[in-house]
Design a protein around this motif. Structure first.
Motif, mmCIF file in Angstrom:
data_model
loop_
_atom_site.group_PDB
_atom_site.id
_atom_site.type_symbol
_atom_site.label_atom_id
_atom_site.label_comp_id
_atom_site.label_asym_id
_atom_site.label_seq_id
_atom_site.Cartn_x
_atom_site.Cartn_y
_atom_site.Cartn_z
ATOM 1 N N TYR A 139 -8.762 -3.482 -1.248
ATOM 2 C CA TYR A 139 -7.334 -3.727 -1.453
ATOM 3 C C TYR A 139 -6.829 -3.389 -2.855
ATOM 4 C CZ TYR A 139 -7.631 -6.369 2.900
ATOM 5 O OH TYR A 139 -7.830 -6.737 4.204
ATOM 6 N N TRP A 313 -3.515 -10.801 3.210
ATOM 7 C CA TRP A 313 -2.158 -11.282 3.499
ATOM 8 C C TRP A 313 -1.233 -11.004 2.319
ATOM 9 C CZ3 TRP A 313 0.864 -15.104 1.160
ATOM 10 C CH2 TRP A 313 2.045 -15.440 1.846
ATOM 11 N N LYS A 316 -0.303 -7.370 2.234
ATOM 12 C CA LYS A 316 0.693 -7.019 3.249
ATOM 13 C C LYS A 316 2.056 -7.627 2.942
ATOM 14 C CE LYS A 316 1.460 -7.186 8.261
ATOM 15 N NZ LYS A 316 0.893 -7.631 9.571
ATOM 16 N N ARG A 317 2.066 -8.852 2.450
ATOM 17 C CA ARG A 317 3.314 -9.585 2.254
ATOM 18 C C ARG A 317 4.041 -9.184 0.973
ATOM 19 N NH1 ARG A 317 7.419 -11.425 1.276
ATOM 20 N NH2 ARG A 317 8.305 -13.495 1.724
ATOM 21 N N GLN A 320 2.869 -4.089 -0.178
ATOM 22 C CA GLN A 320 3.155 -2.849 0.553
ATOM 23 C C GLN A 320 4.562 -2.371 0.311
ATOM 24 O OE1 GLN A 320 2.023 -3.176 4.671
ATOM 25 N NE2 GLN A 320 -0.167 -3.298 4.185
#
Length: 326
Positions: A139, A313, A316-317, A320
């Motif tokens: 990540y 999470w 993504k939250r 991105q």
């Protein structure tokens, strides 16, 4: 009609079971497999040969390989970012560990729901650098991946001893510090000087992460999880859901993504050595050392499972959209 139905059935693709994807699953699934094997049939891990060497004594070698692979993908231009990310994540983690531990010692007579200052400081101040490396390889960017070299300074019982006022009795040798960062530096040098070596090494990161996950699982056991009890679970939750958000907020304020803060909200298995080491130099902690050991062992499992999921999470939250807007 029957023949046409038969032909249709034969041409229909067979349904295959698909393993559900979750954040950090490259490491989590192998880790769970190793955990279950070590809990229910640990004798399998003692079968001998390459298998036993890989599962019982090869984790550090795999971490070195991952650092080499990660370093190969880091450009020299990102070095200042590596230092900044490591410091920004390290400072709030250590400050919070000290504040919570000393608060329990002075305000709660060194017993908060079964947790002592030894287990709190000895647990939260540590970062599972192997797990951090694996999570950030999936990540993180170059700076976030390389920050593991700074986070190394959480290793060993020294930090806990200093915080508790027993400074100078356990120092990390300089050679150990240099040797732990060296694979990352070698990877950076090779990757920047020789593009073909960078292309050769970087793809090896994910397979190595999966192997490391299995090895970490083989060093854990549900027996330790049960022994640590509710207080050990509490320590793990505090590390992830209290220390993690505080470090996350600080990193975001300093311009970071917050992912390294969540990824380092873990407790390394080596943290279990802290209570015993502390008891040797401060006998008054000898009585609580076994309890603190079990609590930290439980928290290691809790944080190892939750940190990769929460980092995914956060990616993504919060990240991105930022990446798309740049």
């Amino acid at each position: 009609m029957a023949s046409s139905e038969t032909t249709a059935n034969q041409s229909a693709p067979a349904k295959r079971f698909k393993v559900p994807r979750i954040p950090g699953d490259i490491m989590i699934y192998p880790m769970i497999a190793g955990l279950l094997i070590n809990t229910f049939c640990p004798q399998v891990l003692e079968i001998g040969g390459f298998f036993t060497n890989a599962t019982r004594g090869g984790a550090n070698a795999v971490v070195a390989a991952i650092l080499l692979f990660v370093g190969a993908g880091i450009s020299f231009k990102s070095t200042p970012g590596v230092v900044k990310t490591g410091i920004v994540v390290l400072i709030p983690k250590l400050v919070l560990a000290a504040a919570l531990g000393l608060g329990v010692a002075y305000l709660f007579n060194d017993n908060f729901l079964g947790l002592s200052s030894v287990s709190i400081i000895g647990g939260i101040s540590f970062c599972n650098m192997a797990l951090y490396t694996g999570i950030m390889s999936e990540y993180g960017n170059e700076s976030e991946q390389g920050a593991v070299g700074i986070l190394f300074f959480t290793a060993g019982p020294t930090v806990t001893m200093i915080i508790l006022g027993v400074s100078g009795l356990a120092n990390i040798p300089l050679g150990t510090v240099v040797g732990s960062v060296l694979p990352l530096v070698i990877g950076m040098v090779l990757g920047n000087l020789f593009p073909f070596i960078r292309n050769l090494l970087v793809p090896g990161t994910n397979p190595a992460i999966a192997v490391l996950g299995f090895q970490l699982g083989c060093s854990m056991s549900l027996v330790s999880f049960v022994t640590g009890g509710i207080s050990g679970i509490l320590l793990g939750l505090i590390t992830v859901f209290v220390a993690g958000p505080v470090t996350f907020a600080f990193e975001r304020l300093m311009g970071g993504t917050g992912k390294p803060a969540v990824a380092c909200s873990t407790i390394a298995g080596t943290a279990m050595t802290t209570p015993a080491a502390l008891a040797e130099v401060a006998p008054k902690y000898a009585a609580i050392a076994p309890v603190a050991y079990a609590q930290i062992a439980t928290a290691v499992i809790i944080t190892a499972v939750l940190a990769p999921i929460l980092t995914g999470w956060v990616d993504k939250r919060f990240c991105q959209g930022e990446a798309e807007s740049k």
